[in-house]
Each structure stands twice: as C-alpha cells, then as structure tokens.
Design a protein around this motif. Structure first.
Motif, PDB file in Angstrom:
ATOM      1  N   ASP A 272      41.450   5.601  12.089  1.00 52.80           N
ATOM      2  CA  ASP A 272      40.098   5.101  11.853  1.00 52.80           C
ATOM      3  C   ASP A 272      39.255   6.160  11.161  1.00 52.80           C
ATOM      4  O   ASP A 272      38.465   5.862  10.258  1.00 52.80           O
ATOM      5  CB  ASP A 272      39.440   4.696  13.177  1.00 52.80           C
ATOM      6  CG  ASP A 272      40.002   3.389  13.725  1.00 52.80           C
ATOM      7  OD1 ASP A 272      40.641   2.660  12.943  1.00 52.80           O
ATOM      8  OD2 ASP A 272      39.807   3.112  14.915  1.00 52.80           O
TER       9      ASP A 272
ATOM     10  N   ASP B   7      43.281  -4.247   8.005  1.00 54.58           N
ATOM     11  CA  ASP B   7      42.530  -4.076   9.251  1.00 54.58           C
ATOM     12  C   ASP B   7      43.185  -4.836  10.401  1.00 54.58           C
ATOM     13  O   ASP B   7      43.252  -4.342  11.532  1.00 54.58           O
ATOM     14  CB  ASP B   7      41.092  -4.566   9.063  1.00 54.58           C
ATOM     15  CG  ASP B   7      40.277  -3.601   8.207  1.00 54.58           C
ATOM     16  OD1 ASP B   7      40.780  -2.478   7.968  1.00 54.58           O
ATOM     17  OD2 ASP B   7      39.176  -3.955   7.779  1.00 54.58           O
TER      18      ASP B   7
ATOM     19  N   GLY C 109      44.434  -2.421  12.976  1.00 52.01           N
ATOM     20  CA  GLY C 109      43.449  -2.438  14.040  1.00 52.01           C
ATOM     21  C   GLY C 109      43.838  -3.358  15.174  1.00 52.01           C
ATOM     22  O   GLY C 109      44.336  -2.943  16.225  1.00 52.01           O
TER      23      GLY C 109
END
Length: 670
Positions: free
Chosen positions: A370, A476, A480
């Motif tokens: 990140d 993402d 993520g």
C-alpha cells in the motif's frame, strides 16, 4: 599526464552513462588506478598556480585521479576547481568538473543534486558548442530521474540526449540512450516498447564491441521475454549472453545471467532446477569484495533462494535466507524487496501450518505494498503537475508567437493592398476577393480537421481512461480485497482447527459452510479481477486471452463456441490493440449470451499482412439494426467506437430469425 586525463574522461563517460540494472547485478568497466607520481606532480603545479588556469587544470585532473578510490578527496578537489573556474570564467573546466561532481553526487545517492549539476554542465557545454557532451549530461540526468521514479521527465531527458548523440554519430552513447529508454519502459511494464529499445541498444553495443554492455542488453531482453511468457526466447538470450561471457570472462555478468535463468525456472515451476543456479550466484556474491554489492541485491537473491527452498519442501533451510532478506531490505529501505521477503516468509509460515504467523506476514506485506502504491500515486500527481505547468507555458509562448506572426502578416498584407490599390484599383479588388475566398475556404478545412482530430482524441482519451480504470480496479481487487480475503481464510481455517474438538457436528458443519463461503468469495474476487485485468492478455497475448474467456463462457449442452485464430499464436500485437479487441470480443459474446438465445457461436481472429479481421457469428434470434432507437444498441456503439479508436471499421449484419454476424477490420502497422 595528458594520456591519463583522456583515459579517465573516457572511463567517466562509460561509467556515467551506464544503465541501471533491473533488479539484477551487471558487469562494470574497471576504472583506472591512481597514478601516485602524477598526483605528486599535480599538487606541485597547484601550489605554484593556486589562482590561474593551470591551477584549475591541475585540480580537475586531481579529481579524476581520486574519483574511484577516495570520493571525499575527489569531491574536495572538484569543488575547488568549480570555484576557481567560475572566478576565472573558464567555461571548459567548469563544464567538465560539474559533470564529474554530478557523477560523485549520484554515487552518494544525492540524485537531485546530481541532476542539478548535470544540467549546469550541459548548459556550459552548450555554450562551448559541444553538443555530444550536452547529450551525455541529459542522459545521466535521465538515469537519476529513473532512480526517483519520475519516468515522464526521465523520458524527456533521454530523448533529448538521444537526438544530440545521434547527431554526433557516437555509436556507444546512442546505444546507452536506447538502453535507458528500455529501462524506463521496463519499469512501467511496457514490455513491447522495452524490447524494441533494448534491441536497438544491443545492436549499438555489438557494433561498438563492448562485451559487458552486450551481455547487459541480452540479460534484459531475457527478462522481458521471461516476464511476457516467451520462455524459449528468454532461454536463447541467456545462452547467447553466457557465450559472450565465456569469450570475454566477466564473473559479474555471469551472475546476472544465472539469476535470470533461475527465476525463469521458477516461472515454469521448475523449483528444484533453480536451486543449483541460485547456489552458484550465492557463492559468487560471497567471493566479492566487501562493499561491491548492495544490500538490496543480496536481499533480492535471498528472497528468490528462500522461495525455491520453500517450494521444494526445505522449510528449515529457507527460514534464515528469508529472515536475512527482510533485514537487508529494511536496512536498505528497499520497500519492494521488503514486500517480496514478507511474502516468502508468509509462504514459509503457511507451509509450516503456522497460520497466525502467515496472517501477520501477509498483513505487513499488504501495508508495504500500500505504501508503494501511495508513493507511485504521489509521484504521478507531481509529474502531472509539472507536465501541466510546462504545457501551459509552452501554450502561452505559442499564443504569443502566433499573435506576433498574425500582426506581421496583417502589416504585410495591408502594405500590398495599399500599393496595389494605388496602381490598379480594379485588379486590387479582384485579388482581394480571391484572397478572402481562399482564406475562408482554408479556415473551413482547418476547422473541419480540428473537429475531427478533437473527436478522435476525445474517443482515445475515454477508451484509455476506461482501460486504465479497469486495470486499477482489477489490481486493487487482487492486491487489496483478494489478499485480505486470503488472510481471512487462513485465520478462519486456523480458528477451526483450534475449536474443532469443542464443536458439535452441527457446529462443525456450519463452520465448514462459512469457510466454504469465504473460499468461494476468494474465487469470485479472483475471477472479477482477472476479467478486469486478464492475466493471459498481459502475459500471452490476444489469442490465448480470448480462448480462456470463451472457455469460461461456454455452456456444454446449451451453447457451443468454436474459435479459429490464424497468425496470432506466436506473435504479439501492440498492447492497446490487444486490449481494445479483447473488450470488443467480450462485448459481442456477452450480447449473444444475454439477448440472442443462440446455441452456437463461431469466432475468428485472422491476422493478414497489414490488417486484422475479427468475426463473431451466432445462430440466435437476430434483430433489425435499423430499428434500434437512440436508447438501444449501446453495446454496438461501444464496439464501434473502440474499433474506430484503432482506425478500423465495424460492420453488423443481422435479421430477425437469421442470427447476427459482427465483423471488425483493424489496420496493423507495416
């Protein structure tokens, strides 16, 4: 003294313009040793001429002597030389010493100071009319910007340097510029462009007969083809590089090739085959003198070696390598290597069934990545701001220049009209009418061309933004949400093992159902991210990506899909062409599945010499294209706009009850 000066200058150019290795060590050109007698002689000259041109010359040459074995002393001599040259107005010495101070600043990690000094040196060389050395300064400033992640500015500086070096017909420096451009593209994962640039660089170094840089280019071409999934070509480049090393022994170049080959084995799942290669690189690293290898390079090797040991069931042997890799990466503040080491430690903990530790490592890895993404975003915003300011100033200059040209044209035209009116009034009126008509027509043509160009740019910007957003969302989701769900799965699994003895059969069943739902969620997120950012499209090209997509869509017993590809299996198209055509195929097939009630789809991708043809045919219900209202046919308009973006044409042939045929023809560069 003169011969040493010239030799040192040439070595400085080669070392200063040398490209940065892409996460692997490379060979070095050995610098000259210090000439003790020359140093003593130069110091005597400096004592006799402390404030004149002879003193400046002595200081510059002393700096050369200490450049590679005492950087502090070299910097001291260089700063004295710069002050004296400035005071004397000696632009030639100031240009040279600024270049060398810039190299020293880069060696100390002071990239911003190095760029400032290179640009100063470039201005001085430009005033002296030495365009080649201006090009050298631009090239080195570009490398410093790469180290800072400022790729747009690095590319602008590289292209300026390339043009000046090409004008000077200096083959080695032109080859170096192409290598720098290749590195910029490689850092941005634009593999086709990086390949083209490194191939140009390779040809230049082969013509110049500089084996270390030939090996450097071959190694990077192997890395590019490895990352693109072209494993056979990657092996061929490594083999060619090893042959050059055998002819011109260079152990550091050999280490880089072996490391590339080891990672290639890992890519193909040959974990055991990678271990002997990595052990050879490790032994070579251990033989190197202290201080000649960066902590980041060792961290990279230990992460790769540790991963191979984990995958071959040697967890105990892998642990110290991965732990040391993490410590080295953190000491060097290398966030990318830190993330790789944490990922290896997470895999190691999972292999040992220590899911709590695996969760902790995965969490830390996510935080590091990140941070990397945030840093990349910040750099991008800064680059966009700089680009905006530059373009705004350029636009203002263009407007002012256009206004000046317009005023000059008006003055000239009025003078001509005045003299013509005094001579023959009727002829002047006729000429004026013709001029006005021609001007009006020219303006109409220019306005039409501008409107068409603006529409094309608007369509291009929309499609490129859409594709970039798909890639961002896919990345993402994968890095993520996907990583978090994987961690949740590990944690729930570990919790289930701890609670299993105390749960009733019904509770165990419900717990298993919950774990299954988490597993299903992981798969869903993976499928969505792959649809948004198809891995096959990035690594193996359009044909493989379309084949994988159709395999997922096909419904045995209900919907049969036939795919035929010609001329695409062993070649790649431009990345924007592949991504755009892939989206057209997605749109067409999804329209058939949703609306056509078809039982069979025939899809063809055929590459000709100068164009590519896409045909999608179904036996479904069909429709009347002319009967679609303004609110309908959005999918068809999307496909047409995408094909138009590539300069192609989309044709739709359909009738109710007779199925639909969609044909797209896209030109390819010759």
């Amino acid at each position: 003294m003169v011969s040493f000066y010239r030799l040192s200058a040439w070595v400085l150019v080669l070392l200063g313009v040398a490209g940065l290795a892409h996460a692997q060590p490379k060979s070095q050109i050995l610098p000259p040793a210090r000439d003790t007698r020359a140093v003593d002689s130069l110091r005597r000259v400096l004592a006799q001429h402390p404030r004149d041109t002879n003193g400046t010359k002595a200081l510059v040459t002393l700096m050369f002597n200490f450049q590679y074995n005492d950087t502090a002393q070299a910097g001291s001599y260089g700063r004295q030389a710069a002050r004296l040259a400035t005071a004397l107005g000696d632009r030639k010495r100031l240009a040279r010493v600024s270049y060398n101070l810039a190299i020293l600043a880069a060696q100390g990690g002071h990239n911003e100071e190095s760029v400032r000094l290179h640009l100063l040196s470039g201005r001085e060389f430009a005033a002296l009319g030495n365009s080649l050395w201006v090009g050298h300064n631009y090239a080195n400033a570009a490398k410093r910007r790469i180290g800072q992640g400022r790729f747009a500015e690095a590319m602008r500086l590289s292209l300026r340097g390339l043009r000046l070096r090409q004008a000077a017909h200096d083959t080695p420096s032109v080859a170096d510029s192409y290598g720098t451009i290749g590195q910029i593209y490689l850092e941005q994962q634009n593999l086709p462009a990086a390949q083209t640039a490194y191939e140009q660089s390779l040809r230049g170094w082969q013509l110049a007969r500089v084996p270390p840089y030939v090996v450097h280019c071959l190694n990077h071409l192997a890395i590019i083809h490895r990352d693109a999934g072209h494993f056979a070509r990657a092996r061929a480049y490594v083999a060619e590089g090893l042959a050059v090393v055998r002819a011109q022994p260079d152990t550091t170049a050999n280490d880089g090739l072996l490391l590339t080959l080891a990672v290639l084995e890992q890519y193909q799942g040959h974990w055991a085959a990678s271990l002997p290669l990595l052990r050879r690189v490790e032994a070579a690293y251990n033989r190197r003198p202290a201080g000649t290898l960066t902590p980041g390079a060792r961290a990279d090797l230990y992460s790769i070696l540790g991963e191979s040991l984990v995958q071959t069931g040697q967890a105990a042997a892998a642990a110290p390598y991965l732990t040391q890799a993490l410590a080295l990466a953190r000491a060097a503040r290398d966030r990318q290597e830190e993330a790789d080491a944490l990922e290896g430690l997470a895999d190691l903990a999972a292999a040992r069934a220590d899911y709590r530790a695996a969760f902790a490592y995965r969490r830390d890895m996510g935080l590091v990545r990140d941070t990397l993404r945030l840093a990349a975003t910040t750099r991008t915003v800064a680059e966009l701001q700089t680009q905006y300011e530059t373009e705004r100033k350029d636009a203002q200059n263009r407007v002012q220049a256009a206004q000046l040209r317009t005023q000059q044209q008006v003055i000239r035209r009025r003078s001509v009209q005045l003299w013509a009116g005094l001579a023959i009034a009727a002829l002047a009126a006729g000429v004026g009418y013709l001029l006005l008509s021609r001007r009006h027509l020219r303006r109409e043509v220019e306005f039409a061309a501008e409107r068409e160009a603006l529409q094309q740019r608007r369509a291009t910007a929309v499609l490129e933004a859409e594709e970039a957003e798909r890639r961002r969302i896919g990345a993402d989701l994968h890095d993520g949400v996907g990583q978090l769900l994987s961690v949740v799965k590990l944690n729930v699994h570990a919790l289930g093992e701890e609670l299993a003895p105390r749960l009733s059969p019904d509770e165990q069943r419900r717990f298993g159902d919950a774990l299954g739902l988490v597993d299903e969620s992981v798969g869903e997120v993976r499928d969505i991210s792959h649809n948004l950012l198809p891995n096959a499209l990035i690594k193996r090209g359009l044909a493989r990506a379309v084949r994988e997509f159709l395999d997922k869509v096909q419904q045995p017993g209900r919907l049969r899909i036939h795919l035929e590809t010609l001329g695409l299996d062993d070649t790649r198209l431009a990345s924007n062409t592949e991504s755009t055509l892939y989206r057209v195929v997605q749109e067409a097939v999804q329209n058939i599945v949703k609306h056509a009630r078809a039982s069979e789809i025939n899809l063809q991708l055929i590459r000709h010499a100068h164009e590519l043809t896409l045909l999608v045919e179904d036996d479904g219900a069909g429709f009347d294209p002319a009967a679609l209202g303004e609110g309908a046919g959005l999918g068809l308009r999307n496909m047409a706009s995408r094909v138009a973006y590539l300069g192609g044409v989309l044709d739709v042939d359909s009738r109710p009850g007779r199925g639909t045929t969609v044909t797209a023809t896209v030109p390819l560069p010759g």
